[in-house]
Design an enzyme around this catalytic site. Structure first.
Site, mmCIF file in Angstrom:
data_model
loop_
_atom_site.group_PDB
_atom_site.id
_atom_site.type_symbol
_atom_site.label_atom_id
_atom_site.label_comp_id
_atom_site.label_asym_id
_atom_site.label_seq_id
_atom_site.Cartn_x
_atom_site.Cartn_y
_atom_site.Cartn_z
ATOM 1 N N GLY A 11 0.973 -1.171 0.064
ATOM 2 C CA GLY A 11 0.133 -0.012 -0.064
ATOM 3 C C GLY A 11 0.715 1.359 -0.103
ATOM 4 N N ARG A 72 1.314 -5.311 -5.734
ATOM 5 C CA ARG A 72 1.215 -6.523 -4.981
ATOM 6 C C ARG A 72 1.516 -7.591 -5.864
ATOM 7 N NH1 ARG A 72 -2.507 -3.412 -1.562
ATOM 8 N NH2 ARG A 72 -1.507 -3.369 0.622
ATOM 9 N N ASP A 103 4.467 -4.200 6.461
ATOM 10 C CA ASP A 103 5.237 -5.373 6.688
ATOM 11 C C ASP A 103 5.254 -6.614 5.754
ATOM 12 O OD1 ASP A 103 2.167 -5.442 6.911
ATOM 13 O OD2 ASP A 103 2.339 -6.705 8.805
ATOM 14 N N THR A 125 3.717 3.181 5.499
ATOM 15 C CA THR A 125 2.461 2.630 5.659
ATOM 16 C C THR A 125 1.669 3.686 6.569
ATOM 17 O OG1 THR A 125 0.920 0.984 6.851
ATOM 18 C CG2 THR A 125 3.160 1.173 7.427
ATOM 19 N N ASP A 127 -0.542 3.023 8.420
ATOM 20 C CA ASP A 127 -1.264 2.175 9.640
ATOM 21 C C ASP A 127 -0.454 2.304 10.681
ATOM 22 O OD1 ASP A 127 -3.463 1.576 7.703
ATOM 23 O OD2 ASP A 127 -2.755 -0.378 7.428
ATOM 24 N N ASP A 129 1.970 0.236 11.726
ATOM 25 C CA ASP A 129 1.635 -1.070 12.467
ATOM 26 C C ASP A 129 2.790 -1.688 12.345
ATOM 27 O OD1 ASP A 129 1.569 -1.391 9.758
ATOM 28 O OD2 ASP A 129 -0.212 -2.811 9.794
ATOM 29 N N ARG A 154 -17.591 17.413 11.641
ATOM 30 C CA ARG A 154 -18.115 17.812 13.172
ATOM 31 C C ARG A 154 -19.133 19.435 12.993
ATOM 32 N NH1 ARG A 154 -16.493 17.587 18.380
ATOM 33 N NH2 ARG A 154 -14.987 16.409 18.261
ATOM 34 N N ARG A 162 -26.462 15.954 15.273
ATOM 35 C CA ARG A 162 -26.608 14.357 15.007
ATOM 36 C C ARG A 162 -25.499 13.583 15.629
ATOM 37 N NH1 ARG A 162 -27.235 15.543 8.608
ATOM 38 N NH2 ARG A 162 -29.500 15.456 8.665
ATOM 39 N N GLY A 170 -7.169 0.927 9.058
ATOM 40 C CA GLY A 170 -6.444 0.281 9.864
ATOM 41 C C GLY A 170 -7.054 -1.134 10.372
ATOM 42 N N ARG A 171 -6.466 -2.114 9.326
ATOM 43 C CA ARG A 171 -7.248 -3.282 9.527
ATOM 44 C C ARG A 171 -6.940 -4.127 10.686
ATOM 45 N NH1 ARG A 171 -6.045 -5.124 3.764
ATOM 46 N NH2 ARG A 171 -4.651 -3.716 3.877
ATOM 47 N N ARG A 211 -26.549 16.151 29.149
ATOM 48 C CA ARG A 211 -25.806 17.445 29.243
ATOM 49 C C ARG A 211 -25.961 18.463 28.228
ATOM 50 N NH1 ARG A 211 -20.551 17.808 27.973
ATOM 51 N NH2 ARG A 211 -19.539 15.880 27.610
ATOM 52 N N LYS A 213 -25.163 18.207 24.799
ATOM 53 C CA LYS A 213 -24.194 17.800 23.730
ATOM 54 C C LYS A 213 -25.008 17.960 22.354
ATOM 55 C CE LYS A 213 -20.810 15.477 22.963
ATOM 56 N NZ LYS A 213 -19.423 15.835 23.224
ATOM 57 N N HIS A 215 -23.685 16.997 19.380
ATOM 58 C CA HIS A 215 -23.482 16.191 18.500
ATOM 59 C C HIS A 215 -22.325 15.114 19.115
ATOM 60 C CE1 HIS A 215 -19.905 18.843 18.091
ATOM 61 N NE2 HIS A 215 -19.336 17.674 18.135
HETATM 62 P P1 ADP Z 1 2.259 -4.123 2.584
HETATM 63 O O1 ADP Z 1 4.009 -3.984 2.283
HETATM 64 O O2 ADP Z 1 1.704 -2.730 2.482
HETATM 65 O O3 ADP Z 1 2.220 -4.791 3.845
HETATM 66 P P2 ADP Z 1 1.606 -6.613 1.111
HETATM 67 O O4 ADP Z 1 1.469 -7.501 2.528
HETATM 68 O O5 ADP Z 1 0.513 -6.391 0.209
HETATM 69 O O6 ADP Z 1 1.760 -4.983 1.604
HETATM 70 O O7 ADP Z 1 2.974 -7.045 0.779
HETATM 71 C C1 ADP Z 1 3.566 -6.426 -0.518
HETATM 72 C C2 ADP Z 1 4.215 -7.487 -1.368
HETATM 73 O O8 ADP Z 1 5.100 -7.947 -0.587
HETATM 74 C C3 ADP Z 1 3.113 -8.622 -1.558
HETATM 75 O O9 ADP Z 1 2.583 -8.473 -2.695
HETATM 76 C C4 ADP Z 1 4.299 -9.688 -1.983
HETATM 77 O O10 ADP Z 1 4.704 -9.531 -3.359
HETATM 78 C C5 ADP Z 1 5.424 -9.411 -1.103
HETATM 79 N N1 ADP Z 1 5.193 -10.485 0.373
HETATM 80 C C6 ADP Z 1 4.466 -10.178 1.232
HETATM 81 N N2 ADP Z 1 4.366 -11.258 2.176
HETATM 82 C C7 ADP Z 1 5.410 -11.949 1.533
HETATM 83 C C8 ADP Z 1 5.977 -13.098 2.169
HETATM 84 N N3 ADP Z 1 5.520 -13.852 2.992
HETATM 85 N N4 ADP Z 1 7.045 -13.770 1.169
HETATM 86 C C9 ADP Z 1 7.307 -13.201 -0.065
HETATM 87 N N5 ADP Z 1 6.957 -11.839 -0.372
HETATM 88 C C10 ADP Z 1 5.880 -11.533 0.473
#
Ligand code: ADP
Length: 319
Positions: A11, A72, A103, A125, A127, A129, A154, A162, A170-171, A211, A213, A215
């Site tokens: 992403g 991806r 990640d 990212t 996120d 995370d 707001r 409302r 944020g999954r 009290r 509010k 919204h």
């Molecule tokens: P983000 O980096 O935002 O978390 P993704 O989880 O979609 O996004 O991962 C991006 C790309 O990284 C995937 O499309 C894939 O090509 C590669 N990738 C993710 N996980 C693995 C893995 N366990 N082994 C090898 N490549 C991976």
């Protein structure tokens, strides 16, 4: 190390361009050749790799998205796909790779390191995370986008008296919802890391109404459930007119904030230094405003956690 590559993957997030710029300029500053890989790991496999010069990263520090595009790539998840990727890098004499992404992208980078190919991860990212760093590139910009949107909502929420449910991205991580909730004085913040109690949420809304509010704002991180679903439950239980806004992909775009540009510049530059120092399989991060690094493997073996103090404070301030 004479020649390095850089790609953005997964992403996108605002500030990735500033990180690419830092990698390219820092490399050239140290006399290295630097190659940009288009479309993340897909570009490695298809050999979509071109040398970059100083001017190629001019006028991008202020732009959202990523000049190198992102994707991806399922093929890269297979050993065969990764073998092709390493061959393409070797063919071009590229000796190390900077991977800017989340990640998932880091897991991919780790797999390259396991094949003996040096990689360094730069966390990008919205996120926030990724364990191993206090902040990821793009989080601050997304936070400000969410704050701006909630400020606007707001106004109309007050005019119409409302209740508003706002779903933010944020999954697996509630950072964006939590920080935006604190920054915007939301009545309730619902995030994946903390259990929620619907009765308490309804009681809080009721107290607010008692009290006078005008919204209420309830922020839901997408990982907990859908905004429309929460809005319906609240409306059914309270009979208060409840509207919902799903902020969606506007959170990913926009010109990066000053903080994100500075963070991206610092992290991108440090990634190049690490490759020069002969490091591999590491990620760069920021902790207590110092640039740090650690192995991707150890970082990803930890679970991302929210700052409990911030969560507690958000609750204390929204009584
Ligand atoms: P983000 O980096 O935002 O978390 P993704 O989880 O979609 O996004 O991962 C991006 C790309 O990284 C995937 O499309 C894939 O090509 C590669 N990738 C993710 N996980 C693995 C893995 N366990 N082994 C090898 N490549 C991976």
């Amino acid at each position: 190390m004479k020649r390095i590559g850089v790609l953005t993957s997964g992403g996108d997030s605002p500030g990735m361009n500033a990180a690419i710029r830092a990698v390219v300029r820092k490399s050239i500053f140290h006399g290295l050749e630097v190659y940009g890989v288009k479309n993340g790991y897909a570009g490695l496999i298809s050999g979509n790799i071109e040398q970059m010069q100083l001017g190629d990263v001019g006028d991008i520090i202020q732009k959202g998205g990523t000049k190198l595009y992102t994707a991806r790539c399922e093929e890269f998840r297979t050993p065969e796909g990764r073998e092709i990727a390493v061959n393409e890098l070797n063919k071009k004499g590229i000796e190390g790779l900077v991977v800017i992404g989340g990640d998932g992208s880091f897991r991919g980078a780790q797999k390259l390191t396991e094949l003996g190919y040096p990689t360094i991860g730069v966390p990008g990212t919205i996120d926030n995370d990724i364990p191993g760093t206090d902040f990821t590139i793009g989080f601050d910009t997304a936070l400000n986008t969410v704050i701006d949107a909630i400020d606007k909502i707001r106004d109309t929420a007050t005019s119409h008296e409302r209740t508003y449910v706002i779903e933010v991205m944020g999954r697996n991580a509630g950072d964006l919802a939590l920080w935006a909730g604190l920054a915007d004085g939301a009545e309730t913040i619902i995030i994946p890391e903390e259990p929620y109690d619907m009765e308490q949420i309804l009681a809080r809304l009721d107290r607010g109404n008692q009290r006078g509010k005008k919204h209420s704002i309830i922020i839901v991180a997408e990982g907990v459930g859908s905004g429309p679903e929460f809005a319906k439950r609240i409306e059914d239980a309270t009979q208060l007119e409840t509207r919902v806004t799903v902020l969606g992909h506007i959170q990913r775009g926009g010109s990066p904030t000053g903080s994100d540009r500075v963070l991206a510049s610092r992290l991108g530059a440090r990634a190049v230094e690490l490759l020069i120092e002969g490091k591999q399989g590491e990620m760069v991060g920021i902790r207590e405003n110092k640039i740090v690094s650690q192995s991707i493997e150890s970082a990803l073996s930890q679970t991302h956690t929210i700052d409990k103090d911030i969560y507690r404070l958000s609750q204390e301030l929204s009584i």
